[in-house]
Scaffold this active site. Sequence first.
Site, mmCIF file in Angstrom:
data_model
loop_
_atom_site.group_PDB
_atom_site.id
_atom_site.type_symbol
_atom_site.label_atom_id
_atom_site.label_comp_id
_atom_site.label_asym_id
_atom_site.label_seq_id
_atom_site.Cartn_x
_atom_site.Cartn_y
_atom_site.Cartn_z
ATOM 1 N N HIS A 272 74.719 40.349 -6.499
ATOM 2 C CA HIS A 272 73.817 39.216 -6.740
ATOM 3 C C HIS A 272 73.502 39.099 -8.230
ATOM 4 C CE1 HIS A 272 72.662 39.858 -2.343
ATOM 5 N NE2 HIS A 272 73.141 38.633 -2.403
ATOM 6 N N LYS B 83 66.304 41.494 2.169
ATOM 7 C CA LYS B 83 67.409 42.455 2.106
ATOM 8 C C LYS B 83 67.596 42.884 0.658
ATOM 9 C CE LYS B 83 69.922 40.890 6.148
ATOM 10 N NZ LYS B 83 71.137 40.233 6.594
ATOM 11 N N HIS C 164 71.670 43.263 -4.373
ATOM 12 C CA HIS C 164 72.619 44.241 -4.912
ATOM 13 C C HIS C 164 73.254 43.739 -6.197
ATOM 14 C CE1 HIS C 164 75.761 41.802 -3.143
ATOM 15 N NE2 HIS C 164 75.057 41.798 -2.025
HETATM 16 N N1 ARG Z 1 73.388 34.877 0.617
HETATM 17 C C1 ARG Z 1 74.789 35.186 0.570
HETATM 18 C C2 ARG Z 1 74.992 36.672 0.358
HETATM 19 O O1 ARG Z 1 74.138 37.336 -0.161
HETATM 20 C C3 ARG Z 1 75.513 34.457 -0.540
HETATM 21 C C4 ARG Z 1 75.542 32.970 -0.388
HETATM 22 C C5 ARG Z 1 76.718 32.364 -1.070
HETATM 23 N N2 ARG Z 1 76.731 30.934 -0.978
HETATM 24 C C6 ARG Z 1 77.115 30.217 0.051
HETATM 25 N N3 ARG Z 1 77.052 28.903 -0.033
HETATM 26 N N4 ARG Z 1 77.607 30.751 1.126
HETATM 27 O O2 ARG Z 1 76.046 37.188 0.680
#
Ligand code: ARG
Length: 578
Positions: free
Chosen positions: A145, A139, A142
């Site tokens: 991140h 994905k 963005h």
């Molecule tokens: N992969 C998730 C996202 O892009 C963020 C993860 C954040 N960490 C967690 N432990 N939930 O939205």
Amino acid sequence: AAGCFRRSIASQLSKVLDLPPENLIKSISAVPVSKKRHVADFQLSIASIIENSSGDCSAQDLHLQAQQLAERLQCDSVVSAISAGPGTVNFTINRELLAKTVLQQVWKDGSEYGVKSELFSTVPRQKAVVEFSSPNIAKKFHIGHLRSTIVGNFIANLKAVLGHEVVRINYLGDWGMQFGLLGVGFQSFGNKEKLKSSPLQHLFEVYVQINKAAEDENTKKLAKDFFRKLEEHDEQALSIWQQFRDLSIEEYIRIYKRLGVHFDEYSGESFYQEKAQEVLKMLEDKGLLQKTIKGTGVVDLSEKKDLSTVSTVMRSDGTSLYITRDLAAAIDRMNKHSWDTMIYVTDKSQSNHFQHLFQILKLMGYDWAERCQHVSFGLVQGMKTRRGEVVFLEDVLNEVRSRMLQNMTSTKTTKETQDPVETAEKVGLAALIIQDFRGLLSSDYQFSWERALQSRGDTGVFLQYTHARLHSLEQMHGNAELTDVNVSCLQEPDAISVLQHLLRYDEVLHRSSQDLQPKHIVSYLLTLSHLAAVAHKTLPVKGSAPAVAQVRHSGVGGWGAAQEGSVRALPAQPCHHW
Ligand code: ARG
């Protein structure tokens, strides 16, 4: 450097006030340098020492008390003047002692300057898990991140610099229906060569293509089947998934390296499929799992236990959700690392998610849930590259590098550098980081390449420029020994301002370590750079009498080193030559 002055002031105060000096040290702080040159180096806040005794005090009262206290104090070999301000008692340090102590300390500690301050000695050494970046494979990467990556890295660096043990975790979005689609998509649109050479881009392209195709029912069904195979540990499906994951991580590592970021662990949602089922079992055993009419499983988080606030932890088909996997991951990390504190770094849209996560952990009887923290940040609007919307982290890094390179080549004053591309990269990244770190993390802001990359003003470009300038001065004049410089030559107002500012560093660092906001360090560094630019003009090294030149130069070397330490903490990589 500030420590010995604070101690000395506190010990005099403790005699007069009959309070233990340790209680007073916290109330003594270095005075920020302002445009109107200030009269003193340190101040004691009267309000903070009477806080507990008499409650509210009028401004007039405070001023009166400050005056009375100032009258009872005496100058000594450390303090050369004492005065009363509105609610403060102000202390000026003996000028020669100030120069000598600060210079000695910055030379001795170099890039560790400020870290050994007693402000940190009462903080026990801790083990901190910092989870950050956490992109979703296939994905978009963005801007959120990117923000998580630099903020998390800042927090991890800061903790490490202050002597804590840090575990850096990247919790990848590496599971879910998207892999069902990808698996099917790769069969029709995939290319093994492209997957090897640029996995992130290729997987994203496949994902976009298959998403278009997935409107047709047959593709949807195939994707579902593929994902079911993954969940059932079908060897062939798993090996394809594993390849997607491994190659993506390899590329992430390469890109993170450009940012000076590394992780101790690449974890991810895929690790917690089974453990999430165990969590559901535990919730059931503890009587916390309730079934809705639709068949989903929820945990009641409302105070009145009337299901007015619930968190859904199970789908009607019994499978786990994002939060269920997070529950499993938190418990697993505690078992594995027995951490003292765990920090999650994401944008604020996930605040509710983390609140629920911590609440459920608490209900499950894990007291350590209180030591979990969600550091959230605001949204960034309008970051676009020449290619358009940001899809990959690498696009942002390339864009900032090429824009910076263009700025460098179009400015006539830029000297030739050994490696302009490398310089443009380091300076450009610092510009990105500083633009992001200038305000409160929770605020949203409008992104602007022009603003971030300005060479003047409060930018990372200006910061790196100052650092390179100090560094080259240091190199040009060789290494002066502090023992044979005459610090009494370093008494001009512009020199004193720099010294006074350096006195504040441990307090600034302490503040950032308390609220985890990088802006304190950033604004400290920008002020240091402005002060250094003024000193550079008014206190030239070249052409001055040897004793004066030597001490100025030795000061500059120290400032450079002190600045380097804080730039690293940021975590931009210092640029030495430019
Ligand atoms: N992969 C998730 C996202 O892009 C963020 C993860 C954040 N960490 C967690 N432990 N939930 O939205």
